[in-house]
Design a protein around this motif. Sequence first.
Motif, PDB file in Angstrom:
ATOM      1  N   LEU A  27      -9.329   3.473  -6.796  1.00 50.66           N
ATOM      2  CA  LEU A  27     -10.143   3.617  -5.590  1.00 50.66           C
ATOM      3  C   LEU A  27      -9.296   4.123  -4.430  1.00 50.66           C
ATOM      4  CD1 LEU A  27     -12.651   3.373  -3.891  1.00 50.66           C
ATOM      5  CD2 LEU A  27     -12.285   0.893  -3.756  1.00 50.66           C
ATOM      6  N   ALA A  28      -8.071   3.623  -4.308  1.00 42.27           N
ATOM      7  CA  ALA A  28      -7.186   4.118  -3.251  1.00 42.27           C
ATOM      8  C   ALA A  28      -6.983   5.622  -3.381  1.00 42.27           C
ATOM      9  CB  ALA A  28      -5.848   3.388  -3.303  1.00 42.27           C
ATOM     10  N   ALA A  29      -6.750   6.094  -4.605  1.00 40.89           N
ATOM     11  CA  ALA A  29      -6.557   7.523  -4.836  1.00 40.89           C
ATOM     12  C   ALA A  29      -7.823   8.314  -4.516  1.00 40.89           C
ATOM     13  CB  ALA A  29      -6.126   7.766  -6.280  1.00 40.89           C
ATOM     14  N   ALA A  30      -8.983   7.753  -4.864  1.00 35.51           N
ATOM     15  CA  ALA A  30     -10.248   8.439  -4.578  1.00 35.51           C
ATOM     16  C   ALA A  30     -10.464   8.573  -3.071  1.00 35.51           C
ATOM     17  CB  ALA A  30     -11.405   7.674  -5.210  1.00 35.51           C
ATOM     18  N   LEU A  31     -10.183   7.534  -2.317  1.00 39.70           N
ATOM     19  CA  LEU A  31     -10.358   7.580  -0.864  1.00 39.70           C
ATOM     20  C   LEU A  31      -9.465   8.645  -0.236  1.00 39.70           C
ATOM     21  CD1 LEU A  31     -10.447   3.741  -0.091  1.00 39.70           C
ATOM     22  CD2 LEU A  31     -12.369   5.324   0.056  1.00 39.70           C
ATOM     23  N   ASN A  61       0.835  -1.210   0.000  1.00 36.96           N
ATOM     24  CA  ASN A  61       0.000   0.000   0.000  1.00 36.96           C
ATOM     25  C   ASN A  61       0.865   1.255   0.000  1.00 36.96           C
ATOM     26  OD1 ASN A  61      -2.079  -1.812   0.207  1.00 36.96           O
ATOM     27  ND2 ASN A  61      -2.986  -0.932   2.039  1.00 36.96           N
ATOM     28  N   VAL A  62       1.900   1.247   0.831  1.00 35.87           N
ATOM     29  CA  VAL A  62       2.780   2.417   0.923  1.00 35.87           C
ATOM     30  C   VAL A  62       3.558   2.581  -0.377  1.00 35.87           C
ATOM     31  CG1 VAL A  62       4.630   3.515   2.243  1.00 35.87           C
ATOM     32  CG2 VAL A  62       2.930   2.099   3.418  1.00 35.87           C
ATOM     33  N   GLU A  63       4.017   1.464  -0.945  1.00 40.26           N
ATOM     34  CA  GLU A  63       4.734   1.540  -2.225  1.00 40.26           C
ATOM     35  C   GLU A  63       3.837   2.131  -3.313  1.00 40.26           C
ATOM     36  OE1 GLU A  63       6.464  -2.094  -3.478  1.00 40.26           O
ATOM     37  OE2 GLU A  63       7.811  -2.251  -1.748  1.00 40.26           O
ATOM     38  N   LYS A 115     -12.721  11.959  -2.846  1.00 39.78           N
ATOM     39  CA  LYS A 115     -13.659  11.895  -3.960  1.00 39.78           C
ATOM     40  C   LYS A 115     -14.687  10.799  -3.753  1.00 39.78           C
ATOM     41  CE  LYS A 115     -10.197  13.649  -7.206  1.00 39.78           C
ATOM     42  NZ  LYS A 115      -9.326  13.324  -8.363  1.00 39.78           N
ATOM     43  N   ALA A 116     -15.735  10.838  -4.556  1.00 42.07           N
ATOM     44  CA  ALA A 116     -16.761   9.809  -4.493  1.00 42.07           C
ATOM     45  C   ALA A 116     -16.166   8.465  -4.885  1.00 42.07           C
ATOM     46  CB  ALA A 116     -17.922  10.162  -5.428  1.00 42.07           C
ATOM     47  N   PHE A 117     -16.721   7.416  -4.286  1.00 43.25           N
ATOM     48  CA  PHE A 117     -16.262   6.082  -4.651  1.00 43.25           C
ATOM     49  C   PHE A 117     -17.434   5.095  -4.712  1.00 43.25           C
ATOM     50  CE2 PHE A 117     -16.135   6.333  -0.036  1.00 43.25           C
ATOM     51  CZ  PHE A 117     -16.564   5.095   0.406  1.00 43.25           C
ATOM     52  N   TYR A 163      -6.404  -3.936   0.311  1.00 43.91           N
ATOM     53  CA  TYR A 163      -5.135  -4.130  -0.388  1.00 43.91           C
ATOM     54  C   TYR A 163      -5.160  -3.185  -1.573  1.00 43.91           C
ATOM     55  CZ  TYR A 163      -1.129  -6.386  -2.564  1.00 43.91           C
ATOM     56  OH  TYR A 163       0.111  -6.628  -3.119  1.00 43.91           O
ATOM     57  N   TRP A 164      -4.587  -2.002  -1.409  1.00 44.33           N
ATOM     58  CA  TRP A 164      -4.757  -0.906  -2.353  1.00 44.33           C
ATOM     59  C   TRP A 164      -4.245  -1.199  -3.759  1.00 44.33           C
ATOM     60  CZ3 TRP A 164      -3.139   3.689   1.341  1.00 44.33           C
ATOM     61  CH2 TRP A 164      -4.098   3.797   2.359  1.00 44.33           C
TER      62      TRP A 164
END
Length: 432
Positions: free
Chosen positions: A422-426, A253-255, A430-432, A415-416
């Motif tokens: 979706l990870a970027a939206a969260l 996720n961090v990577e 933003k809406a998801f 698990y992003w």
Amino acid sequence: MPACPALLISGPASGQGKTTVTAGLAQLHRQLGRKVRVFKTGPDFLDPMILERASGAQVQSLDLWMVGEDGCRRLLAEAAEQADLILIEGVMGLFDGTPSSADLAARFGVPVAAVISAQAMAQTFGALSFGLAHYRADVSIYGVLANHVGSPRHAGMLEESVPSDIRWLGHLCRSDRITLPERHLGLHQAGEIDELDARIEFTARALADTALAELPPPMFFEPQAPLALPKSLDGVQIALARDAAFSFVFPANVELLGTLGARVTYFSPLANEAVPEATDALFLPGGYPELHAATLAANARSAASIRAHAAAGKPIVAECGGMLYLLESLTDAKGVRTAMIGLLPGHATMHEKLRGLGMQALRSEHGVMTGHTFHYSSMATDLIPERHAYRPQSDADGEPVFRVGSIVATYMHGYWPSNPALAAALLTGKAF
């Protein structure tokens, strides 16, 4: 095509000593001058901390469902280009779960070293060895290692019981200098285990007298083309809570955040550190807030900075223990109730038995994100979930996902890399 020896460490059940053996083996081969990369099968946050201490390298998850076959293949190929040995610690028993450790081994052709606890066992050891070796024709058993052995005579009985077509890898004697302590979510975190380095070193020395000191045959892993991902988090500064209370984070996720262009900073609520200045989004991961509730409640500077971040309408993503920290209060397993930050209405209570376990996934307008859940707490709240995750092998709803202002909170650990959009939206609200 990169070639690298590889071995999956598994056994007939949990509690056989897989983590101990994998850590000791990683340490042993490092001492022999080899670069070792270790993976953990399935979603896990605790074992990888220990395996990272032993191997000196980050430990990623491999799971055919959560990470996906392509993701697993990519991680293995990258490791093969860098390492002299790949070790994969299995999960539960070799054939347990869907997908299982055996499924992973068969898919990539990785041989299996079976660790079998021989405590209170003699010739039945041979029957277990035979069953593991012959249950599935597509799984290759490299050999069997006896653990928790009582004496040299006991070891001799065990070795004699193993069928001639199965390799005897050796044995480890029962010792308090090897055993790793456990608690309700599994093993202790690496930093909390007394003399962890000494335990790993002792195991490594013991394994030096076994066949596992030899390198297994090299395997070929096909190189994978680099992923082309948009810089959807370019210039975004994301603060990640990281300490003994908040430590359950997939390294992948961090990577991913870095790949998407984000700048990741860290702070410790346990040390009463404030959210770093210029933070655009905050990630509060799971961990053990219940073990540190009094300290967290007393650390007003950290709490005030999180409240200010939320009041400014900046995104907060809170998973499991991170979500509990945002509630009004948390009651531990002894019945002690402690006030938390209070950004989410509701209360959490710790229990002696599991309240949530298994793989889950979240549907969104960006597609599906895979993940899992594992918690001993329950939550009482008047909040209405925005949606629920789902279980891959059940019609029942999975964990609720709550959205309050700029906060998204759930028990599910995402698990992003399974859904970067979706990870970027969260993390951008933003809406998801």
